[in-house]
Write a protein that holds these residues in place. Sequence first.
Motif, mmCIF file in Angstrom:
data_model
loop_
_atom_site.group_PDB
_atom_site.id
_atom_site.type_symbol
_atom_site.label_atom_id
_atom_site.label_comp_id
_atom_site.label_asym_id
_atom_site.label_seq_id
_atom_site.Cartn_x
_atom_site.Cartn_y
_atom_site.Cartn_z
ATOM 1 N N LYS A 228 0.817 -1.210 0.000
ATOM 2 C CA LYS A 228 0.000 0.000 0.000
ATOM 3 C C LYS A 228 0.853 1.262 0.000
ATOM 4 O O LYS A 228 0.503 2.261 -0.638
ATOM 5 N N TRP A 229 2.011 1.231 0.693
ATOM 6 C CA TRP A 229 2.792 2.446 0.904
ATOM 7 C C TRP A 229 4.135 2.464 0.191
ATOM 8 O O TRP A 229 4.835 3.479 0.228
ATOM 9 N N LYS A 230 4.543 1.396 -0.459
ATOM 10 C CA LYS A 230 5.878 1.376 -1.065
ATOM 11 C C LYS A 230 6.018 2.480 -2.109
ATOM 12 O O LYS A 230 5.079 2.789 -2.847
ATOM 13 N N GLY A 231 7.207 3.093 -2.130
ATOM 14 C CA GLY A 231 7.461 4.205 -3.043
ATOM 15 C C GLY A 231 6.820 5.500 -2.606
ATOM 16 O O GLY A 231 6.787 6.470 -3.371
ATOM 17 N N GLN A 232 6.316 5.555 -1.361
ATOM 18 C CA GLN A 232 5.633 6.748 -0.866
ATOM 19 C C GLN A 232 6.292 7.229 0.424
ATOM 20 O O GLN A 232 7.200 6.604 0.964
ATOM 21 N N MET A 233 5.784 8.367 0.915
ATOM 22 C CA MET A 233 6.312 8.971 2.131
ATOM 23 C C MET A 233 5.167 9.242 3.108
ATOM 24 O O MET A 233 4.783 10.379 3.346
ATOM 25 N N PRO A 234 4.571 8.164 3.658
ATOM 26 C CA PRO A 234 3.396 8.343 4.521
ATOM 27 C C PRO A 234 3.698 9.164 5.769
ATOM 28 O O PRO A 234 4.778 9.079 6.355
ATOM 29 N N VAL A 235 2.708 9.952 6.149
ATOM 30 C CA VAL A 235 2.782 10.768 7.359
ATOM 31 C C VAL A 235 2.016 10.048 8.462
ATOM 32 O O VAL A 235 0.923 9.529 8.239
ATOM 33 N N ILE A 236 2.582 9.995 9.648
ATOM 34 C CA ILE A 236 1.950 9.316 10.779
ATOM 35 C C ILE A 236 1.744 10.310 11.923
ATOM 36 O O ILE A 236 2.657 11.009 12.329
#
Length: 241
Positions: A228-236
């Motif tokens: 779901k998140w690979k290649g992304q920069m998720p914010v937590i």
Amino acid sequence: MATLIVGATGATGKQLVEQLLSMGQKVKVIVRPSGKIPDTWKNNDKISIIKANISEISVNEMMNYLIDCQSVASCLGHNITLKGIFGKPRKLVTDAVKLLCIAIQKNSPDKPVRFALMNTTANRNRDLNEPISIGEKLVMGLIRFFVPPQSDNEKAADFLRVNIGQNNKLIEWVAVRPDTLIDEGNVTEYELYASPIRSALSDPGKTSRINVGNFMSRLIVETDLWNKWKGQMPVIYNKET
């Protein structure tokens, strides 16, 4: 297979190690020779401790450390002291990311290695349209110039985003962006977003280190979450009550 962690004895790195161990995962940690190691790690057969300065490790040495690792995590950061902020190495995180990626690619693993990088909401994902006001751009420019760790964090994430990219056959990556880090004793509910939903300068949120460790460990272990998140920069962010 194991996970290699750099920055493992830092406040967030310890949380990641503990989370992975609690999941029954094998862990390798690279710690400074003078670094303090928790007693519980010393007699745990799930953890291998490598004492070395990351800036002094050669590519060939790192290749050997990575040979049986299917995932890598960096929780490296600069100590919040004058020496830590303004002293050398100024590109601690970026240089470590480059070293790890070069070693992974030279090893030519059979399937992509997962690379989880702890980053910051103060860094924008330039693959997306993340708006920022003119005033914030000016302030961030000053911070970038006068506070070297900010530039280091940006360059580390950009190396993954630009140099490794989205279609690398040997490395997949996620750059995790917490907001203001706080200490809490237990994992609590948290929220994940593709981009910040608040200003890191004028309206920062809070993220507990243990929640960052939990999310990063789940990324490493849970394939659906990783995809779901690979290649992304998720914010937590911690979920507000």
